[in-house]
Enzyme design. Sequence first.
Site, PDB file in Angstrom:
ATOM      1  N   TYR A  45       0.846  -1.200   0.000  1.00  0.00           N
ATOM      2  CA  TYR A  45       0.000   0.000   0.000  1.00  0.00           C
ATOM      3  C   TYR A  45       0.871   1.235   0.000  1.00  0.00           C
ATOM      4  O   TYR A  45       1.863   1.297   0.737  1.00  0.00           O
ATOM      5  CB  TYR A  45      -0.848  -0.018   1.276  1.00  0.00           C
ATOM      6  N   ASP A  60      -1.037  15.436   6.222  1.00  0.00           N
ATOM      7  CA  ASP A  60      -1.977  14.724   5.342  1.00  0.00           C
ATOM      8  C   ASP A  60      -3.277  15.521   5.236  1.00  0.00           C
ATOM      9  O   ASP A  60      -4.294  15.158   5.808  1.00  0.00           O
ATOM     10  CB  ASP A  60      -2.215  13.326   5.940  1.00  0.00           C
ATOM     11  N   ASP A  87      -3.399   5.149  -2.305  1.00  0.00           N
ATOM     12  CA  ASP A  87      -4.327   6.115  -1.719  1.00  0.00           C
ATOM     13  C   ASP A  87      -4.467   7.300  -2.674  1.00  0.00           C
ATOM     14  O   ASP A  87      -3.524   8.073  -2.863  1.00  0.00           O
ATOM     15  CB  ASP A  87      -3.722   6.572  -0.371  1.00  0.00           C
ATOM     16  N   ASP A  89      -6.735   9.682  -2.231  1.00  0.00           N
ATOM     17  CA  ASP A  89      -7.485  10.729  -1.510  1.00  0.00           C
ATOM     18  C   ASP A  89      -8.883  10.910  -2.118  1.00  0.00           C
ATOM     19  O   ASP A  89      -9.622   9.957  -2.219  1.00  0.00           O
ATOM     20  CB  ASP A  89      -6.693  12.044  -1.506  1.00  0.00           C
ATOM     21  N   HIS A 114      -7.840   3.779  -3.803  1.00  0.00           N
ATOM     22  CA  HIS A 114      -9.082   4.081  -3.082  1.00  0.00           C
ATOM     23  C   HIS A 114      -9.354   5.565  -3.170  1.00  0.00           C
ATOM     24  O   HIS A 114      -8.448   6.394  -3.145  1.00  0.00           O
ATOM     25  CB  HIS A 114      -9.090   3.541  -1.651  1.00  0.00           C
ATOM     26  N   GLU A 116     -12.029   8.531  -1.646  1.00  0.00           N
ATOM     27  CA  GLU A 116     -12.874   8.717  -0.457  1.00  0.00           C
ATOM     28  C   GLU A 116     -13.946   9.791  -0.662  1.00  0.00           C
ATOM     29  O   GLU A 116     -13.882  10.563  -1.614  1.00  0.00           O
ATOM     30  CB  GLU A 116     -11.984   9.065   0.748  1.00  0.00           C
ATOM     31  N   CYS A 124      -6.988  13.870   7.771  1.00  0.00           N
ATOM     32  CA  CYS A 124      -6.704  12.476   8.094  1.00  0.00           C
ATOM     33  C   CYS A 124      -8.020  11.854   8.566  1.00  0.00           C
ATOM     34  O   CYS A 124      -8.810  12.502   9.253  1.00  0.00           O
ATOM     35  CB  CYS A 124      -5.647  12.404   9.199  1.00  0.00           C
ATOM     36  N   ARG A 159     -13.762   4.481  -0.451  1.00  0.00           N
ATOM     37  CA  ARG A 159     -13.570   4.665   0.988  1.00  0.00           C
ATOM     38  C   ARG A 159     -14.647   5.607   1.509  1.00  0.00           C
ATOM     39  O   ARG A 159     -14.872   6.666   0.930  1.00  0.00           O
ATOM     40  CB  ARG A 159     -12.190   5.261   1.247  1.00  0.00           C
ATOM     41  N   GLU A 189     -13.632   3.465   6.924  1.00  0.00           N
ATOM     42  CA  GLU A 189     -12.668   4.286   7.665  1.00  0.00           C
ATOM     43  C   GLU A 189     -13.111   4.592   9.091  1.00  0.00           C
ATOM     44  O   GLU A 189     -14.311   4.823   9.352  1.00  0.00           O
ATOM     45  CB  GLU A 189     -12.424   5.593   6.890  1.00  0.00           C
ATOM     46  N   ASN A 211      -8.849  -0.574   8.190  1.00  0.00           N
ATOM     47  CA  ASN A 211      -7.629   0.236   8.285  1.00  0.00           C
ATOM     48  C   ASN A 211      -7.130   0.214   9.720  1.00  0.00           C
ATOM     49  O   ASN A 211      -7.637   0.933  10.577  1.00  0.00           O
ATOM     50  CB  ASN A 211      -7.954   1.663   7.829  1.00  0.00           C
TER      51      ASN A 211
END
Length: 300
Positions: A45, A60, A87, A89, A114, A116, A124, A159, A189, A211
């Site tokens: 990942y 982040d 990721d 985002d 992924h 989100e 985050c 996500r 998440e 996660n």
Amino acid sequence: MSNPQQSAGLRFKEAVRSEKPLQVAGAINAYAAMLAESAGFKALYLSGAGVANASFGLPDLGITTLNDVLEDVRRITSATSLPVLVDADTGFGSAFNIGRTIRQMTAAGAAGVHIEDQVMAKRCGHRPGKAIVRQAEMVDRIRTAVDARTDPDFVIMARTDALAVEGIDSAIERSVACVEAGADMIFAEAVTDLEQYRKFTEAVKAPVLANITEFGQTPLFTTEELGQAGVSLVLYPLSAFRAMNAAALHVYRTIRAQGTQRDVVADMQTRQELYECLGYYDYEKKLDELFDKEKDEGRS
Ligand SMILES: C[C@](O)(C(=O)O)[C@H](CC(=O)O)C(=O)O
Ligand SMILES: [Mg+2]
């Protein structure tokens, strides 16, 4: 056994089928990816937080761009044969940008991404103050991503950050809607207990990822506990990174304070261990062979 002829996406899906739940190791850079592979992980990942923190020294908070992430993806996928989940985002923009994200991630060798449902000014997932887009907008993100696929096996993982904002029912409803829109897998998440995972996995007709990031909202459940709750993938996004950081700081402080590294040498990976993981000796052998050949050719 993974077959390098198959697409990264297909290899990732096969890893999900072959290990239940599949442990997915966060790898902050190419060498960490090689270490994780040598430890026996079947999938890797690349963390968005990791790219921001490690590659740019940034928090982040959605500051890094698609190209920033792609650079790290290319470095990692060049160094490992394992499939890498990335990721993405919020997808790095609106519809056309999301399409571009999918195509470029595929070209960079990623197995999947992924995306989100947070607003673009994201946080985050384990911090307060998150805001999410409407379900319809999230479904559009997923539909766009699915439509942009050039490899049918490239994994689109949706996500949802809705649990912390709107509660479990909304998070599950969004996940179901994303799967209907074509998402292959769901990233649940900031889940706080096993019962919630059970609810997700019962309602969602697709593999669900847990996660298990440290110092966040989710207790450090074991793979066994998560497997019993129906979870298909367990993610450790930053575990090695956090450990590397603590080790590095300790070494820096020791050298600074003591004027020598003698007290911390025993904590270090040796030159031999480093070289073994890199295959250094094989490179060296190749070089010797090539030089010998050149010398022979020069003589004749
Ligand atoms: C998974 C995550 O999106 C990441 O970027 O690695 C982070 C992890 C973390 O900050 O611990 C998240 O959960 O938001
Ligand atoms: Mg992230």
